[in-house]
Design a protein around this motif. Structure first.
Motif, mmCIF file in Angstrom:
data_model
loop_
_atom_site.group_PDB
_atom_site.id
_atom_site.type_symbol
_atom_site.label_atom_id
_atom_site.label_comp_id
_atom_site.label_asym_id
_atom_site.label_seq_id
_atom_site.Cartn_x
_atom_site.Cartn_y
_atom_site.Cartn_z
ATOM 1 N N PRO A 6 0.778 -1.060 -0.076
ATOM 2 C CA PRO A 6 -0.004 -0.114 0.003
ATOM 3 C C PRO A 6 0.896 1.275 -0.100
ATOM 4 O O PRO A 6 1.919 1.223 0.426
ATOM 5 N N ARG A 7 0.274 2.415 -0.445
ATOM 6 C CA ARG A 7 0.904 3.450 -0.651
ATOM 7 C C ARG A 7 1.431 4.210 0.884
ATOM 8 O O ARG A 7 2.610 4.711 0.858
ATOM 9 N N ARG A 8 0.584 3.895 1.869
ATOM 10 C CA ARG A 8 1.178 4.180 3.198
ATOM 11 C C ARG A 8 0.499 3.115 4.392
ATOM 12 O O ARG A 8 -0.444 2.929 4.232
ATOM 13 N N VAL A 9 1.444 2.975 5.112
ATOM 14 C CA VAL A 9 0.875 2.049 6.513
ATOM 15 C C VAL A 9 0.464 2.857 7.466
ATOM 16 O O VAL A 9 1.230 3.627 8.050
ATOM 17 N N VAL A 15 -5.792 -5.534 10.187
ATOM 18 C CA VAL A 15 -5.675 -6.272 9.210
ATOM 19 C C VAL A 15 -6.557 -7.325 8.870
ATOM 20 O O VAL A 15 -6.707 -8.071 9.816
ATOM 21 N N VAL A 16 -7.247 -7.344 7.715
ATOM 22 C CA VAL A 16 -8.004 -8.515 7.581
ATOM 23 C C VAL A 16 -7.698 -9.312 6.173
ATOM 24 O O VAL A 16 -7.011 -8.635 5.224
ATOM 25 N N CYS A 17 -7.508 -10.578 6.455
ATOM 26 C CA CYS A 17 -7.224 -11.620 5.426
ATOM 27 C C CYS A 17 -8.387 -12.204 4.663
ATOM 28 O O CYS A 17 -9.114 -12.813 5.183
ATOM 29 N N GLY A 18 -8.566 -11.742 3.465
ATOM 30 C CA GLY A 18 -9.640 -12.556 2.586
ATOM 31 C C GLY A 18 -10.334 -11.538 1.545
ATOM 32 O O GLY A 18 -10.149 -10.480 1.579
ATOM 33 N N VAL A 38 -8.077 0.183 8.121
ATOM 34 C CA VAL A 38 -7.979 -1.264 7.802
ATOM 35 C C VAL A 38 -7.036 -1.428 6.593
ATOM 36 O O VAL A 38 -7.177 -0.774 5.506
ATOM 37 N N THR A 39 -6.190 -2.616 6.607
ATOM 38 C CA THR A 39 -5.417 -2.894 5.418
ATOM 39 C C THR A 39 -6.154 -4.329 5.264
ATOM 40 O O THR A 39 -6.328 -5.374 6.170
ATOM 41 N N VAL A 40 -6.527 -4.630 3.915
ATOM 42 C CA VAL A 40 -6.960 -5.973 3.836
ATOM 43 C C VAL A 40 -5.949 -6.803 2.542
ATOM 44 O O VAL A 40 -5.584 -6.192 1.475
ATOM 45 N N ALA A 74 4.399 -6.496 4.733
ATOM 46 C CA ALA A 74 3.958 -5.478 3.510
ATOM 47 C C ALA A 74 2.675 -4.791 4.030
ATOM 48 O O ALA A 74 2.386 -3.554 3.815
ATOM 49 N N ALA A 75 1.787 -5.545 4.703
ATOM 50 C CA ALA A 75 0.678 -4.939 5.495
ATOM 51 C C ALA A 75 0.885 -4.384 6.498
ATOM 52 O O ALA A 75 -0.216 -3.916 6.853
ATOM 53 N N GLY A 76 1.881 -4.345 7.055
ATOM 54 C CA GLY A 76 2.231 -3.500 8.518
ATOM 55 C C GLY A 76 1.980 -4.259 9.358
ATOM 56 O O GLY A 76 1.422 -3.767 10.668
ATOM 57 N N LEU A 77 1.961 -5.512 9.546
ATOM 58 C CA LEU A 77 1.455 -6.343 10.571
ATOM 59 C C LEU A 77 2.277 -5.984 12.131
ATOM 60 O O LEU A 77 1.450 -6.098 12.999
ATOM 61 N N PRO A 78 3.436 -6.018 11.871
ATOM 62 C CA PRO A 78 4.110 -5.541 13.248
ATOM 63 C C PRO A 78 3.493 -4.243 14.045
ATOM 64 O O PRO A 78 3.600 -4.217 15.285
ATOM 65 N N GLU A 79 2.671 -3.341 13.182
ATOM 66 C CA GLU A 79 2.337 -2.295 13.906
ATOM 67 C C GLU A 79 0.789 -2.424 13.961
ATOM 68 O O GLU A 79 0.122 -1.477 14.526
#
Length: 554
Positions: A6-9, A15-18, A38-40, A74-79
């Motif tokens: 994504p352009r910015r985290v 975070v949603v997966c699906g 939300v990041t999907v 890439a989805a910024g999961l650590p944050e």
């Protein structure tokens, strides 16, 4: 495929997966209701519900075919504050959760699980994980819609269906706790004491989920005789045969001068092939005797044999499949025995409602489950008139169509209205706008979306609320939560009654390794690893949580 960043985290996002309907509804709930970023993570913005998710404001997309460490970074999961895994496939979701935990230990996880027996063991793998079943969450809404009772509230917990009812309508041994006195305004949600006007939370009678299947009941001889008498083809064949025999007997009586009864006897014996050759008979009499003999051998005997064989085969098949040949009236017809449909049938059965299920695939997972309850399953295409008539849609009280295909649900609902114009119909439809227009223009009385019903619970779990179910009481809501007791927590070593909080918290169940037991003894001494199921207000649950985790309220 490498993940597309994504352009910015955003820090502290979700975070949603699906890319399925539940992922879309969940992202919509988090952004519109809670105002969260939300990041999907999905395979492609062009497939499935990718286009719908991409158009949601406040949602950023990461495209990837794998839920690996690179994708999560890439989805910024650590944050991230929490991760929701809502794809289909329990094993795939668990695998992704383990990868996410390695990257972000202690991350709040919300996982969609079809097998809730497996979901209840997720706490053994993860410190902070909520396993939810969208089918389990949505099923009570279809039950309420099917029964068209605005006062009914149904909750499905592990191994048991619960219902809200008036105290005077429930046996005392089924009452779990008092909810409120509706005659008082305002009234406490969990009052002390008992009055006949109280609403109570009670066990629904029926077969518990883990109970062994009941063997099919043997039918009484009188019932089997009734089945024979109800066999319509047998009556038609008998009527036609007797009519022909009466005509032939009359003709034979005129030709021979014998009485009608004697003629009838001779013609019946002749048709069965036992007629004797009589040399004194003349031309017309001989012709009649030959015709009757041949007709009996070629037509009557084979038809009677075929009818007998068909009846015996159908009856034995019905017994083998546990499908009693009974007529139904005032029942509920449920079409579709997937995860949702099976749960709806079970909960209606627990409430004492007569149910007939329809399923196009005899190998569907819900077919043996429903048959084990002693309920009838019609295997056939729900869009065909004869299938719905076999299920008794023309005499049922409600029709619930819950297949995974909107077209099938709509087709069956409209056909049901043709068979019974005043029929109460509840449909499963994904598209909210379509559901609204169907109700408005086509006379369909209720429509529901599983993802729409389940998304709020998934979103609440991501916001870190511990509730696993909610119970509406008037315009207010009680929470149902299952809480594990951590070693060293305040409640370890105390009696179960110590967890009660007057007006705020009531313990209704307890589990330690096995299945949940309801109505536990107040004198039971709690130990580490026990999991208590409570009904509580939001404030009461907030005060109880620190007592189960060993953490201070601050």
């Amino acid at each position: 495929m490498s993940p597309v960043l994504p352009r910015r985290v955003q820090r502290r996002h979700f975070v949603v997966c699906g890319d399925n309907p539940l992922a879309f509804r969940l992202a919509e709930e988090l952004t519109k209701k809670y105002g969260e970023n939300v990041t999907v993570i999905l395979r492609s913005k062009r497939d499935n519900h990718g286009p719908d998710i991409s158009r949601l404001p406040g949602v950023r997309i990461v495209e990837s075919t794998r839920l690996d460490e690179d994708t999560f970074r890439a989805a910024g999961l650590p944050e991230a504050r929490a991760l929701a895994l809502v794809q289909h496939g329990d094993v795939e979701n668990i695998h992704a959760a383990l990868r996410a935990q390695d990257l972000h230990p202690g991350l709040r996880l919300v996982v969609r699980m079809s097998s809730m027996s497996l979901g209840r063991r997720m706490h053994e793998l993860f410190d902070d994980c909520t396993a939810l079943s969208d089918a389990t969450i949505a099923a009570p809404a279809f039950v309420v819609a099917a029964l068209n009772d605005p006062t009914l509230s149904v909750v499905r917990l592990p191994g048991q269906t619960l219902r809200v009812a008036h105290r005077d309508s429930v046996p005392e041994d089924q009452v779990l706790c008092t909810l409120t006195d509706p005659t008082e305004t305002p009234s406490p949600l969990l009052p002390e004491g008992e009055r006949s006007t109280d609403l109570v939370l009670a066990l629904a009678t029926g077969v518990p989920e883990e109970a062994a299947p009941a063997p099919p009941k043997r039918r009484a001889p009188a019932k089997m005789l009734w089945d024979v008498l109800r066999f319509r083809k047998l009556w038609i064949a008998a009527a036609v045969g007797l009519s022909l025999m009466a005509v032939v007997s009359t003709v034979w009586s005129e030709l021979t001068g014998k009485s009608w009864l004697t003629s009838a006897y001779e013609m019946m014996m002749t048709s069965a092939g036992s007629g004797q050759v009589d040399q004194n008979l003349h031309g017309p009499e001989r012709v009649v005797q030959v015709v009757v003999t041949l007709a009996g051998l070629v037509i009557l005997v084979p038809v009677a044999t075929a009818l007998a064989v068909e009846f015996v085969v159908n009856t034995r098949l019905a017994i083998a499949l546990n499908k009693p040949r009974t007529s139904h009236s005032g029942h509920v017809v449920v079409i579709g025995l997937g995860n949702v449909g099976t749960r709806v049938v079970r909960q209606l059965h627990d409430l004492g409602v007569d149910v007939v299920a329809v399923e196009s695939n005899e190998k569907a997972v819900g077919v043996p489950v429903v048959r084990s309850l002693g309920l009838e399953v019609i295997v056939g295409d729900a869009s065909r008139r004869e299938t719905l008539l076999a299920a008794g849609v023309d005499t049922c009280r409600a029709l619930v169509t819950i297949t995974s295909d909107d077209a099938t649900n709509l087709d069956a609902g409209l056909l049901g209205k043709e068979l019974q114009p005043d029929l109460w119909v509840a449909l499963r439809l994904f598209d909210g706008d379509l559901a609204h227009r169907v109700e408005k223009h086509l006379g369909i009385t209720r429509s529901r979306s599983v993802s729409y019903l389940a998304a709020p619970a998934f979103a609440a779990a991501m916001i870190d609320r511990k509730a696993i179910q909610t119970i509406p009481v008037g315009r207010r809501v009680l929470l149902v939560a299952e809480l594990p007791l951590a070693p060293g927590s305040e409640l370890v070593g105390a009696r179960l009654s110590a967890a009660h909080d007057s007006g705020e918290v009531r313990v209704i169940g307890m589990r330690n390794g096995g299945r949940t037991g309801y109505r536990p003894s107040a004198d039971h001494v709690l130990g580490p690893g026990d999991r208590i199921t409570v009904v509580a207000t939001r404030a009461g649950l907030g005060r109880l949580l620190p007592r189960t985790t060993g953490q201070s309220p601050g």
